[in-house]
Design a protein around this motif. Structure first.
Motif, PDB file in Angstrom:
ATOM      1  N   GLU A  28      -9.956   4.278  -8.686  1.00 11.17           N
ATOM      2  CA  GLU A  28      -9.533   4.991  -7.484  1.00 11.17           C
ATOM      3  C   GLU A  28      -8.030   5.244  -7.478  1.00 11.17           C
ATOM      4  O   GLU A  28      -7.559   6.240  -6.927  1.00 11.17           O
ATOM      5  CB  GLU A  28      -9.917   4.182  -6.237  1.00 11.17           C
ATOM      6  CG  GLU A  28     -11.384   4.240  -5.870  1.00 11.17           C
ATOM      7  CD  GLU A  28     -11.699   5.439  -4.990  1.00 11.17           C
ATOM      8  OE1 GLU A  28     -10.801   6.268  -4.814  1.00 11.17           O
ATOM      9  OE2 GLU A  28     -12.838   5.533  -4.523  1.00 11.17           O
ATOM     10  N   LEU A  29      -7.260   4.345  -8.085  1.00  4.70           N
ATOM     11  CA  LEU A  29      -5.802   4.447  -8.069  1.00  4.70           C
ATOM     12  C   LEU A  29      -5.246   5.020  -9.361  1.00  4.70           C
ATOM     13  O   LEU A  29      -4.025   5.054  -9.540  1.00  4.70           O
ATOM     14  CB  LEU A  29      -5.179   3.068  -7.811  1.00  4.70           C
ATOM     15  CG  LEU A  29      -5.564   2.409  -6.489  1.00  4.70           C
ATOM     16  CD1 LEU A  29      -4.809   1.103  -6.310  1.00  4.70           C
ATOM     17  CD2 LEU A  29      -5.312   3.341  -5.323  1.00  4.70           C
ATOM     18  N   ASN A  63       0.846   4.117  -2.965  1.00  7.64           N
ATOM     19  CA  ASN A  63       0.564   5.519  -2.666  1.00  7.64           C
ATOM     20  C   ASN A  63       1.739   6.407  -3.037  1.00  7.64           C
ATOM     21  O   ASN A  63       1.559   7.535  -3.530  1.00  7.64           O
ATOM     22  CB  ASN A  63       0.230   5.686  -1.184  1.00  7.64           C
ATOM     23  CG  ASN A  63      -1.114   5.058  -0.834  1.00  7.64           C
ATOM     24  OD1 ASN A  63      -2.014   5.030  -1.659  1.00  7.64           O
ATOM     25  ND2 ASN A  63      -1.235   4.543   0.380  1.00  7.64           N
ATOM     26  N   ASN A  64       2.941   5.938  -2.797  1.00  8.87           N
ATOM     27  CA  ASN A  64       4.108   6.724  -3.175  1.00  8.87           C
ATOM     28  C   ASN A  64       4.253   6.842  -4.692  1.00  8.87           C
ATOM     29  O   ASN A  64       4.615   7.895  -5.214  1.00  8.87           O
ATOM     30  CB  ASN A  64       5.373   6.104  -2.580  1.00  8.87           C
ATOM     31  CG  ASN A  64       5.424   6.235  -1.070  1.00  8.87           C
ATOM     32  OD1 ASN A  64       4.814   7.141  -0.504  1.00  8.87           O
ATOM     33  ND2 ASN A  64       6.131   5.329  -0.397  1.00  8.87           N
ATOM     34  N   ARG A  78       1.897   6.853  -6.855  1.00  8.48           N
ATOM     35  CA  ARG A  78       0.890   7.775  -7.378  1.00  8.48           C
ATOM     36  C   ARG A  78       1.320   9.225  -7.248  1.00  8.48           C
ATOM     37  O   ARG A  78       0.887  10.075  -8.042  1.00  8.48           O
ATOM     38  CB  ARG A  78      -0.435   7.570  -6.642  1.00  8.48           C
ATOM     39  CG  ARG A  78      -1.109   6.242  -6.908  1.00  8.48           C
ATOM     40  CD  ARG A  78      -2.479   6.225  -6.264  1.00  8.48           C
ATOM     41  NE  ARG A  78      -3.347   7.193  -6.875  1.00  8.48           N
ATOM     42  CZ  ARG A  78      -4.322   7.830  -6.235  1.00  8.48           C
ATOM     43  NH1 ARG A  78      -4.516   7.618  -4.947  1.00  8.48           N
ATOM     44  NH2 ARG A  78      -5.094   8.702  -6.881  1.00  8.48           N
ATOM     45  N   GLN A  79       2.136   9.534  -6.231  1.00 10.17           N
ATOM     46  CA  GLN A  79       2.546  10.909  -6.013  1.00 10.17           C
ATOM     47  C   GLN A  79       3.819  11.293  -6.749  1.00 10.17           C
ATOM     48  O   GLN A  79       4.159  12.475  -6.816  1.00 10.17           O
ATOM     49  CB  GLN A  79       2.743  11.141  -4.504  1.00 10.17           C
ATOM     50  CG  GLN A  79       1.533  10.817  -3.652  1.00 10.17           C
ATOM     51  CD  GLN A  79       0.308  11.631  -4.045  1.00 10.17           C
ATOM     52  OE1 GLN A  79       0.443  12.790  -4.432  1.00 10.17           O
ATOM     53  NE2 GLN A  79      -0.863  11.026  -3.938  1.00 10.17           N
ATOM     54  N   SER A  85      -5.497   1.452   3.012  1.00 12.56           N
ATOM     55  CA  SER A  85      -5.413   2.496   1.984  1.00 12.56           C
ATOM     56  C   SER A  85      -5.942   2.029   0.632  1.00 12.56           C
ATOM     57  O   SER A  85      -6.227   2.857  -0.234  1.00 12.56           O
ATOM     58  CB  SER A  85      -3.962   2.950   1.834  1.00 12.56           C
ATOM     59  OG  SER A  85      -3.130   1.869   1.430  1.00 12.56           O
ATOM     60  N   LEU A  86      -6.064   0.714   0.428  1.00 12.52           N
ATOM     61  CA  LEU A  86      -6.558   0.163  -0.847  1.00 12.52           C
ATOM     62  C   LEU A  86      -7.972  -0.390  -0.732  1.00 12.52           C
ATOM     63  O   LEU A  86      -8.511  -0.913  -1.713  1.00 12.52           O
ATOM     64  CB  LEU A  86      -5.622  -0.944  -1.337  1.00 12.52           C
ATOM     65  CG  LEU A  86      -4.143  -0.570  -1.522  1.00 12.52           C
ATOM     66  CD1 LEU A  86      -3.364  -1.798  -1.950  1.00 12.52           C
ATOM     67  CD2 LEU A  86      -4.003   0.550  -2.537  1.00 12.52           C
ATOM     68  N   CYS A 132      -5.571  -2.603  -7.733  1.00 15.15           N
ATOM     69  CA  CYS A 132      -4.815  -1.758  -8.658  1.00 15.15           C
ATOM     70  C   CYS A 132      -5.517  -1.593  -9.997  1.00 15.15           C
ATOM     71  O   CYS A 132      -5.059  -0.810 -10.844  1.00 15.15           O
ATOM     72  CB  CYS A 132      -3.412  -2.331  -8.879  1.00 15.15           C
ATOM     73  SG  CYS A 132      -2.389  -2.291  -7.404  1.00 15.15           S
ATOM     74  N   GLY A 183       0.814  -1.214   0.000  1.00  9.87           N
ATOM     75  CA  GLY A 183       0.000   0.000   0.000  1.00  9.87           C
ATOM     76  C   GLY A 183       0.842   1.256   0.000  1.00  9.87           C
ATOM     77  O   GLY A 183       0.535   2.226  -0.713  1.00  9.87           O
ATOM     78  N   ARG A 184       1.927   1.254   0.824  1.00 11.63           N
ATOM     79  CA  ARG A 184       2.806   2.419   0.824  1.00 11.63           C
ATOM     80  C   ARG A 184       3.463   2.618  -0.537  1.00 11.63           C
ATOM     81  O   ARG A 184       3.604   3.746  -1.017  1.00 11.63           O
ATOM     82  CB  ARG A 184       3.877   2.260   1.914  1.00 11.63           C
ATOM     83  CG  ARG A 184       3.347   2.382   3.326  1.00 11.63           C
ATOM     84  CD  ARG A 184       4.494   2.564   4.309  1.00 11.63           C
ATOM     85  NE  ARG A 184       5.420   1.455   4.273  1.00 11.63           N
ATOM     86  CZ  ARG A 184       5.318   0.347   5.023  1.00 11.63           C
ATOM     87  NH1 ARG A 184       4.290   0.228   5.860  1.00 11.63           N
ATOM     88  NH2 ARG A 184       6.216  -0.601   4.954  1.00 11.63           N
TER      89      ARG A 184
END
Length: 795
Positions: free
Chosen positions: A193-194, A112-113, A115-116, A145-146, A189, A108-109
């Motif tokens: 949303e992602l 999220n990373n 995506r940024q 987070s997912l 994935c 999850g981390r």
């Protein structure tokens, strides 16, 4: 200070430093153990900078770890790991669960990373690692987070069922019903949303000249990595189901956006997949490792706008300006998605294998014919894509378009036959089905729906008919196929829809190939005899009717068209006047006079009245005139004369020539002759009182001048006019009856009997209108005869 602006630290680091500085005053004076509950068990942890930062970042969760867990708060308990003995079964399960939790949080981390990250290279590298890990960690539950992304995928699969791949249907374990449960991380994935959030620069990039889809970050970059890794490291069945899962989620998200245009969360998701660059979806589908026909059929459902229509319907309370703006934006997003799909289908048809090519064209044809209810704008785009791009691209694509279109036409005919009984029952009880619209100027009144059931069926067939007609314009050889299929027995609703849209086919075809030439060509392909219940001839008549050249080309093309219709009638059925209806306004009047008896002998009231209307359609301003030329007297007397240069017939001329019709020579019963005149007198829409007066006046003046005698039905027409048109009583009493006396009408026994009867009907007229003046003008002998026969009338 020597750097001018000073040392600029990252925002996150500045915030953490400020938080630490503010909490320094709260540190205890005495050194404490660093373990929370761990201190009770004798496990102490050194208090250092990392321990402090971990406590601050995790909001204290790292200080209160649960004894039953070896992993929590983003880290392992190293001092606990030393004492682990995996001998008990419960310990093994706990160990596995803790490993899965650690892997899930790490994944999850990572997502999220990724995506940024803005660096494309780093982003691609991170997505590649995540894609490889997702399919290895089978059964690992998704991190918090997912969870939202995974729930969206689950709902999408439930609402939009994943089609089964018949080629890999043996492995039921990996089918769509458990793919989400088996691979939660990979499935999450695949959720919008992602997808990377839409950047403000995307619109500028997409609208700039020469912009390429690969220049910006594609929303399908992470799903593409996931599917590629799935294709390499798993089975074809899992890959196929994973791709279908992604497509189902996209379709479900799009439908939710259409249904709830004011939902901000859905608006965010659909904005991420709004596909501002139309070729993004095409690039995604064309670069997949494998693409099957059922995937194309499945993704085509994204064009369905049924929920959009229900949310934007005019029924209900009046919408505000903001609501209307939201609905308009939702429609634009739907149009962008549909356009992107059409572009993808086009590219697949151009560059993929024959199987996918055929499926892509089928999808385009199904959209164009309204099978997906995509909306008029999208369906029109699909029709133009099929006929203007795919059809003209190559012979292979042309053949695919033709085969798919003909299949849709056959499906439409089968649907019409299935609905025949239901439509007939609905029409029998519908009031509108009993109305007659033979003289209506609108084609909708002639061939429009007669009940709600028939209207619904015709609406579902309209797009198919328009598509087939577009194909017929490209290739006139398929007009015969359209007529033969649409005219089959019990396919009446399809026949009516073709008749309703016949101008769409006939006018462009006539302009491209010439009205006369195309009329001969199509008439040759239609059998002269057809079984009972077949509508081929009706469709042929409608096709000929709308082949009339435009006004700019009429002088040049009309003679050939008239000759073609005469030839077609002579070959198919010389006694059927319907073949001449399209050219009646342009035929010589002398020729029309010769054929007038055939219209009366047709025995069809609709055909007879249609012929009368067609002959005068371009002479409405001269309806009260009788145009004299060299052939007028000869036509009424039945003698030969020079060919008339006049075309068509005014309404006055029609009444005059009908009265002078030689029914004995034409082989007609006298009753048919009289009934034909009565039908004209009863039709107020064409033959009003002024037209009747003009015809009676013309014939009486010819009689007075000894140019022709009174026709057999003349006095009968006057008697009917007396009963029907009170407005003509004064004209009959003051002008017509005296004029007939002046012309010695009493010398003809039949006409004299009619005159006396008419005079007796008007002798005691109301409002000062009476035939007494005409009666007193009779010669003494005829006056005595009249008085002796009608002695009960006032003198």
């Amino acid at each position: 200070g020597g750097l001018g602006m000073g040392i600029q630290l990252p925002i996150g680091m500045v915030e953490r430093v400020e938080l630490i500085m503010r909490n320094l005053c709260h540190l205890p004076k005495r050194r404490v153990s660093g373990g929370g509950n761990d201190s009770a068990s004798g496990d102490k942890k050194e208090i250092n900078w990392e321990w402090l930062m971990d406590g601050i970042v995790t909001n204290g969760q790292s200080l209160t770890r649960n004894e039953g867990k070896w992993y929590e708060g983003g880290g392992w308990k190293e001092n606990k790991l030393v004492k682990i003995k995996l001998e008990e079964k419960e310990d093994v399960q706990l160990w596995n669960d803790q490993c899965d939790m650690a892997a899930s949080e790490a994944f999850g981390r990572m997502i999220n990373n990724v995506r940024q990250v803005r660096d494309p290279k780093v982003k691609t590298f991170g997505e590649g690692i995540a894609a490889r890990m997702a399919w290895i960690m089978k059964g690992v539950k998704a991190d918090r987070s997912l969870t939202g992304a995974l729930e969206l995928v689950k709902t999408g699969v439930e609402q939009v069922p994943v089609p089964k791949d018949n080629a890999n249907n043996d492995d039921n374990e990996d089918q769509a019903d458990n793919i989400v449960a088996s691979y939660p991380l990979a499935s999450s994935c695949l959720s919008p949303e992602l997808f990377p959030p839409k950047s403000p620069n995307d619109a500028t990039t997409s609208s700039s000249p020469g912009a390429n889809s690969t220049d910006a970050i594609s929303p399908f970059q992470l799903p593409t990595k996931m599917l590629t890794s799935c294709y390499i490291y798993t089975s074809p069945s899992i890959y196929s189901t994973a791709l279908s899962t992604l497509l189902s989620t996209l379709i479900h998200t799009a439908h939710l956006s259409n249904q709830k245009p004011a939902d901000s969360n859905l608006k965010r998701l659909t904005t991420n997949i709004s596909l501002t660059q139309p070729n993004l979806l095409s690039h995604f589908l064309c670069t997949l490792p494998s693409l099957q026909p059922h995937h194309l059929t499945h993704i085509t459902n994204i064009t369905t706008a049924t929920t959009l229509h229900s949310s934007t319907s005019s029924s209900g309370p009046k919408k505000t300006i903001a609501q209307n703006a939201t609905i308009h934006a939702t429609k634009q997003l739907h149009d962008k998605r549909s356009t992107s799909l059409l572009i993808a289908l086009r590219d697949i048809a151009f560059y993929h294998s024959s199987t996918l090519r055929s499926t892509a064209i089928d999808c385009v044809i199904n959209i164009a014919t309204g099978q997906y209810h995509a909306g008029n704008a999208t369906e029109d785009k699909a029709l133009k894509l099929a006929m203007n791009k795919l059809y003209t691209r190559s012979e292979v694509l042309k053949q695919c378009v033709i085969e798919s279109t003909v299949r849709r036409l056959n499906d439409a005919a089968a649907f019409a036959v299935r609905e025949y009984d239901a439509i007939r029952k609905a029409n029998d009880v519908s009031p509108s089905s009993h109305r007659q619209h033979h003289h209506s100027s609108s084609i909708k009144h002639l061939y429009g729906p007669r009940s709600d059931v028939e209207k619904q069926a015709m609406d579902s067939l309209k797009k198919t008919v328009l598509l087939v007609m577009a194909l017929c314009v490209k290739n006139v050889h398929y007009i015969e196929q359209l007529i033969s299929i649409a005219g089959m027995e019990k396919a009446d609703v399809l026949t009516r829809e073709v008749l309703l849209n016949m101008p769409t086919l006939a006018k462009p075809v006539g302009k491209l190939h010439g009205s006369g030439a195309i009329a001969r060509k199509i008439a040759e392909t239609i059998p002269t005899t057809s079984p009972e219940g077949n509508n081929n001839n009706k469709l042929l008549f409608a096709f000929l009717e709308h082949l009339e050249p435009e006004e700019s080309d009429r002088e040049q093309l009309m003679p050939d068209f008239v000759a073609a219709c005469l030839e077609i009638q002579a070959v198919r059925d010389p006694r059927d006047p319907r073949y001449l209806l399209p050219v009646l306004p342009h035929m010589a009047r002398s020729e029309l006079v010769k054929r007038l008896a055939s219209f009366v002998a047709a025995g069809d009231v609709a055909v007879y009245k249609a012929a009368l209307k067609r002959m005068s359609v371009y002479l409405s301003r001269r309806a009260l005139l009788f145009r004299d030329d060299a052939s007028s007297s000869a036509a009424m007397e039945g003698t030969a004369a020079a060919t008339s240069v006049l075309t068509g017939m005014t309404l006055t001329e029609e009444l005059v020539y009908l009265h002078h019709l030689d029914f004995i020579k034409a082989g007609l019963p006298q009753r048919s002759y009289l009934d034909a005149i009565v039908m004209c007198l009863e039709d107020d829409s064409l033959f009003g009182d002024r037209v009747i007066m003009a015809a009676l006046d013309y014939m009486s003046m010819k009689f007075l001048n000894k140019e022709s005698g009174l026709p057999l039905a003349y006095m009968r027409t006057i008697i009917i006019t007396v009963n029907k048109h009170e407005s003509l009583h004064m004209y009959i009493c003051e002008e017509l009856l005296p004029r007939l006396i002046e012309g010695r009408v009493y010398e003809d026994k039949r006409q004299w009997e009619g005159w006396m009867r008419c005079a007796s009907m008007l002798e005691s007229g109301s409002g000062g209108i009476t035939s007494g003046k005409a009666i007193r003008a009779l010669p003494e002998r005829q006056l005595k005869i009249y008085r002796s026969k009608y002695s009960n009338k006032k003198k």
